[in-house]
Design a protein around this motif. Structure first.
Motif, PDB file in Angstrom:
ATOM      1  N   ARG A 254       0.999  -1.206  -0.138  1.00  0.00           N
ATOM      2  CA  ARG A 254      -0.040  -0.112   0.058  1.00  0.00           C
ATOM      3  C   ARG A 254       0.697   1.238  -0.012  1.00  0.00           C
ATOM      4  O   ARG A 254       0.331   2.208  -0.694  1.00  0.00           O
ATOM      5  N   GLN A 255       2.037   1.253   0.559  1.00  0.00           N
ATOM      6  CA  GLN A 255       2.802   2.469   0.596  1.00  0.00           C
ATOM      7  C   GLN A 255       3.552   2.512  -0.643  1.00  0.00           C
ATOM      8  O   GLN A 255       3.542   3.880  -1.165  1.00  0.00           O
ATOM      9  N   SER A 256       3.755   1.491  -1.310  1.00  0.00           N
ATOM     10  CA  SER A 256       4.389   1.722  -2.569  1.00  0.00           C
ATOM     11  C   SER A 256       3.277   2.190  -3.703  1.00  0.00           C
ATOM     12  O   SER A 256       3.470   3.181  -4.643  1.00  0.00           O
ATOM     13  N   GLN A 258       0.902   4.228  -2.879  1.00  0.00           N
ATOM     14  CA  GLN A 258       0.411   5.470  -2.811  1.00  0.00           C
ATOM     15  C   GLN A 258       1.466   6.403  -3.274  1.00  0.00           C
ATOM     16  O   GLN A 258       1.292   7.346  -3.689  1.00  0.00           O
ATOM     17  N   ALA A 261       1.066   6.994  -7.045  1.00  0.00           N
ATOM     18  CA  ALA A 261      -0.204   7.846  -7.239  1.00  0.00           C
ATOM     19  C   ALA A 261       0.468   9.283  -6.932  1.00  0.00           C
ATOM     20  O   ALA A 261       0.102   9.919  -7.876  1.00  0.00           O
ATOM     21  N   GLU A 262       1.315   9.515  -6.032  1.00  0.00           N
ATOM     22  CA  GLU A 262       2.101  10.731  -5.844  1.00  0.00           C
ATOM     23  C   GLU A 262       2.794  11.136  -7.091  1.00  0.00           C
ATOM     24  O   GLU A 262       2.665  12.138  -7.529  1.00  0.00           O
ATOM     25  N   HIS A 275      -7.860   3.506  -6.848  1.00  0.00           N
ATOM     26  CA  HIS A 275      -7.170   2.387  -6.223  1.00  0.00           C
ATOM     27  C   HIS A 275      -8.269   1.249  -6.311  1.00  0.00           C
ATOM     28  O   HIS A 275      -9.078   1.354  -5.789  1.00  0.00           O
ATOM     29  N   ASP A 278      -4.554  -3.375  -2.769  1.00  0.00           N
ATOM     30  CA  ASP A 278      -3.104  -3.786  -2.591  1.00  0.00           C
ATOM     31  C   ASP A 278      -3.161  -5.307  -2.430  1.00  0.00           C
ATOM     32  O   ASP A 278      -2.199  -6.088  -2.508  1.00  0.00           O
TER      33      ASP A 278
END
Length: 424
Positions: A254-256, A258, A261-262, A275, A278
């Motif tokens: 999930r961190q990757s 996000q 997305a940024e 999304h 994940d």
């Protein structure tokens, strides 16, 4: 936007997803001050050598042993790095695992163990139960990988055929205190299934493992069936030998997603990111068909001047092997997606494994464009025939559309992105 520009955007968002999961960037803030007394660092997985490198960047040289995939070693000053085979284990992995067991045996209450676990540990940590040979364990791994069984079900079988998985590695180190730092590559981020949970108790039984073999029609040697009938050493949750073990997942898909997305927002101001989660699982070609239908629906709803749409998802897809081609879940997803889209204008996609290895090939994945099928036909490739033969890697190699990263030194599972552009 041209096809090359769209491909560059997709590659950039994938690269960013990998970058934020690099242990050298992400591990240090989860590392406590180095404890006094004897400290032993052990680990296994495709990211474990990079994790060890990150540990020594903070703690300095350490005693220890880490097992990683061939080609994934990193320079460490004290921790020994051993390379072994993945996804099917080999003798190097077995020998290193035996040495790791010896290293952890006999530790006392005042000692501290740091365990570094990432995806790939299921194959790299190999210590078959009594009565099962390495060759028989290799046969089981190969059959499971070709069966289409989800990763958590495969790991259930692996645990009950092992002397280190399912909490057993931590039990060896008892009564020493242990901190296990993990990078998750499993849907749902259950620590019991990351690398088959060598430091995590497990409530499954040998009967559960037998049920997996039956459900997915996995043929195994007689010695394996006999071993499962006799029970296993998997450590149940709440066992006293796990009382001083702390398991921490410090990096996850999930961190990757996000971060991806940024990155997309920076490259495509105003882009709408959707999304899908994940933790997607399922047969690669079936998930591809569903995402192609979604992309078609999105594309039909866009008008000139609208924002672009980026659809992101992670998880771990599977492939039921039907042919004798060269492929992997991400490349097969891309091939099935291209077939389902049938040249849909303004839809571009990428699917890659964040560890840089899709299946058993040294290829991360592939990129799809609206002209993928047309270009394939021009060079003599039938996409439907390639999919039937599970030959996705050779298909995309012929087009020059493979994504090749080399060892990424991390592993947060599969990454998929579909970019839908507005008309005009």
């Amino acid at each position: 936007m041209t096809a090359d520009q769209a491909a560059a955007v997709l590659r950039a968002v994938f690269d960013r997803a990998v970058e934020v999961a690099d242990p050298m960037r992400s591990l240090a803030r989860f590392l406590p001050p180095k404890p006094p007394g004897r400290v032993v660092v052990v680990g296994a997985g495709k990211a474990s050598a990079r994790m060890a490198e990150a540990v020594e960047a903070v703690w300095g040289p350490c005693e220890g042993l880490v097992i990683t995939r061939y080609g994934y070693a990193r320079p460490c000053r004290g921790i020994e790095i051993v390379e072994a085979a993945h996804p099917v284990p080999d003798a190097a992995g077995a020998a290193a695992t035996a040495r790791m067991i010896d290293l952890l045996s006999g530790l006392g209450e005042g000692d501290f163990v740091l365990a570094l676990i990432s995806g790939g540990a299921s194959a790299l940590l190999v210590a078959p139960v009594a009565g099962v040979t390495l060759a028989e364990k290799q046969a089981v791994n190969s059959a499971l990988l070709a069966s289409g069984a989800p990763i958590d079900r495969m790991n259930t079988v692996r645990k009950h055929l092992s002397r280190v998985k399912g909490g057993q590695l931590a039990a060896v180190a008892h009564p020493a205190r242990m901190l296990a730092l993990m990078i998750s590559d499993v849907p749902g981020d259950d620590p019991a299934f990351i690398g088959s949970g060598p430091t995590v108790g497990d409530a499954s039984t040998p009967a559960d493992a037998q049920a997996v073999l039956a459900r997915w029609g996995v043929a195994v040697p007689d010695a394996v069936r006999a071993a499962l009938a006799q029970g296993s050493g998997v450590v149940p949750p709440g066992d006293a030998r796990l009382a001083r073990v702390e398991n921490v997942i410090y990096a996850a898909p999930r961190q990757s997603l996000q971060a991806a997305a940024e990155q997309a927002a920076a490259l495509l101001p105003g882009v709408e990111v959707r999304h899908l989660g994940d933790a997607l699982e399922g047969e690669a070609r079936e998930v591809a068909a569903a995402q192609a239908a979604l992309a078609r629906e999105v594309a039909a709803g866009l008008a000139p001047g609208d924002r672009s749409v980026l659809i992101l998802s992670g998880g771990e897809l599977t492939v039921t092997r039907r042919g004798d081609g060269i492929g992997g879940p991400n490349a097969e997803f891309c091939l099935a997606l291209a077939l389902a889209l049938q040249g849909q204008p303004r839809v571009h996609a990428i699917a890659c494994d964040t560890d840089g290895v899709d299946g058993a090939a040294e290829v991360a994945g592939a990129i799809v464009a609206p002209d993928t099928l047309q270009r394939a036909a021009t060079v003599g490739w039938d996409a439907a025939a390639a999919l039937a033969a599970n030959d996705a890697h050779r298909f995309f190699a012929a087009l020059g559309d493979q994504v090749i990263t080399g060892p990424t030194l991390t592993n947060v599972n599969d990454f998929r992105a579909l970019l839908i552009l507005p008309p005009g």
